[in-house]
Design a protein around this motif. Structure first.
Motif, PDB file in Angstrom:
ATOM      1  N   SER A  38      -6.729   1.460  -6.272  1.00 32.61           N
ATOM      2  CA  SER A  38      -6.224   2.630  -5.549  1.00 32.61           C
ATOM      3  C   SER A  38      -4.694   2.551  -5.461  1.00 32.61           C
ATOM      4  N   ASP A  39      -4.133   2.741  -4.259  1.00 31.60           N
ATOM      5  CA  ASP A  39      -2.663   2.713  -4.128  1.00 31.60           C
ATOM      6  C   ASP A  39      -2.186   1.382  -3.574  1.00 31.60           C
ATOM      7  N   GLU A  40      -2.982   0.307  -3.747  1.00 32.99           N
ATOM      8  CA  GLU A  40      -2.574  -0.978  -3.198  1.00 32.99           C
ATOM      9  C   GLU A  40      -2.494  -2.072  -4.254  1.00 32.99           C
TER      10      GLU A  40
ATOM     11  N   ASP B 241       0.858  -1.194   0.000  1.00 33.05           N
ATOM     12  CA  ASP B 241       0.000   0.000   0.000  1.00 33.05           C
ATOM     13  C   ASP B 241       0.890   1.239   0.000  1.00 33.05           C
TER      14      ASP B 241
HETATM   15 MG    MG Z   1      -4.617   2.356   0.159  1.00 32.64          MG
END
Ligand code: MG
Ligand code: ATP
Ligand code: ATP
Ligand code: MG
Ligand code: MG
Ligand code: MG
Length: 269
Positions: free
Chosen positions: A78-80, A32
């Motif tokens: 998302s950011d993962e 993440d």
């Molecule tokens: Mg995230």
């Protein structure tokens, strides 16, 4: 290998903890982005979804799958990103710290390396970081449920973010007014706001935003020309060579239902 003389300092190795992942379990590594709320603002991500950033994340995950061993599939949103290692993998004797650190560092260096391919006009302002964790799942159902959990998270966040940013960008509300407006609303309410006030049919939003990205291996036949020299002939001649190669392909499909697993029986066998 090379023979190493043991020094009196050798004993310090005994302080290393055993972090072997239990045999026969699926090993999931989830990364993440660190403080990407800020990172996305500083790098002018479009809201709620910056397609460049999502494609960059997918590119990094493909690099991780190609460079490291034994990864069955990956899922990102998302950011993962989550990476699933084969339950029979014996890579680095299943040491969790090796899995986590190799995945995280390969991903982070790829993120910087490929940045300019996706953000031509936006300079990278500082080195981003990613945290990583390892989780073991002993049954196939646990693994399916893990992936369903991440995709459900993608859906819930994206539904909220899509209506939130419509209220702000189109509706002229401040972020705190938009937050207030959405307090206590259920999915049906959010769909209704989007449809009646902004003419958005949520089901027509891009699949990558709504479903995230699943990366699977696919065999492809690669045809190349190769020059060969026949012993009896003076001239070299060109022949066609077909090689089977594995590549990773991005899918934006539903992985919550049983249908996906019925269509891909090879994954868990
Ligand atoms: Mg995230
Ligand atoms: P932490 O370090 O605890 O993970 P964080 O700020 O990264 O903190 P997350 O819960 O991971 O918090 O959320 C990531 C945030 O990054 C999202 O809320 C969103 O604001 C932003 N973000 C990530 N990817 C994108 C994208 N593709 N487009 C727009 N915004 C994004
Ligand atoms: P592994 O992936 O198992 O760590 P490795 O090839 O990185 O494999 P190491 O035992 O970590 O093996 O050794 C690192 C090697 O990298 C050294 O043996 C040396 O050949 C090379 N190396 C590292 N730093 C330098 C340097 N500054 N100058 C020259 N060679 C270097
Ligand atoms: Mg977080
Ligand atoms: Mg984050
Ligand atoms: Mg080394």
């Amino acid at each position: 290998g090379r023979i190493m003389a043991k020094s009196k300092f050798e004993y310090v190795r005994e302080f290393e903890a055993d972090d072997t992942c239990l045999r026969n379990c699926w090993v999931v590594i989830r990364l993440d982005g660190r403080n990407f709320h800020r990172f996305s603002e500083q790098h002018n991500f479009s809201k709620p979804n910056d397609a460049r950033a999502l494609h960059l994340m997918n590119r990094c995950a493909q690099n991780v799958m190609q460079e490291l061993e034994d990864i069955l599939l990956a899922y990102g949103q998302s950011d993962e990103y989550s990476f699933v290692f084969h339950k029979k993998s014996n890579w680095f004797k299943r040491r969790a710290s090796k899995f986590i650190t190799h995945v995280a560092s390969q991903f982070a260096s790829s993120f910087v390396f490929y940045w300019k391919d996706y953000f031509a006009e936006q300079p990278l302002l500082y080195p981003p970081g990613f945290d990583g964790r390892a989780v073991l799942y002993p049954s196939d159902q646990n693994l399916k449920d893990y992936l369903s959990w991440r995709q459900a998270d993608c859906h819930i966040n994206n539904l909220y973010n899509t209506v939130f940013w419509s209220l702000v960008q189109e509706g002229g509300l401040t972020p705190s007014q938009a937050q207030e407006r959405l307090r206590g609303t259920v999915a049906a309410d959010k769909n209704e706001i989007m449809f009646s006030e902004f003419n958005i049919n949520y089901n027509n939003e891009p699949l990558m935003y709504r479903k995230g990205t699943l990366l699977l291996w696919q065999k492809v036949n690669e045809v190349t020309m190769k020059k060969i020299k026949m012993p009896q002939e003076a001239e070299e001649k060109e022949v066609q060579v077909t090689r089977s190669r594995s590549q990773t392909v991005p899918l934006h499909c539903d992985i919550i239902g049983e249908l996906f697993w019925e269509e891909h029986p090879e994954l868990l066998s």
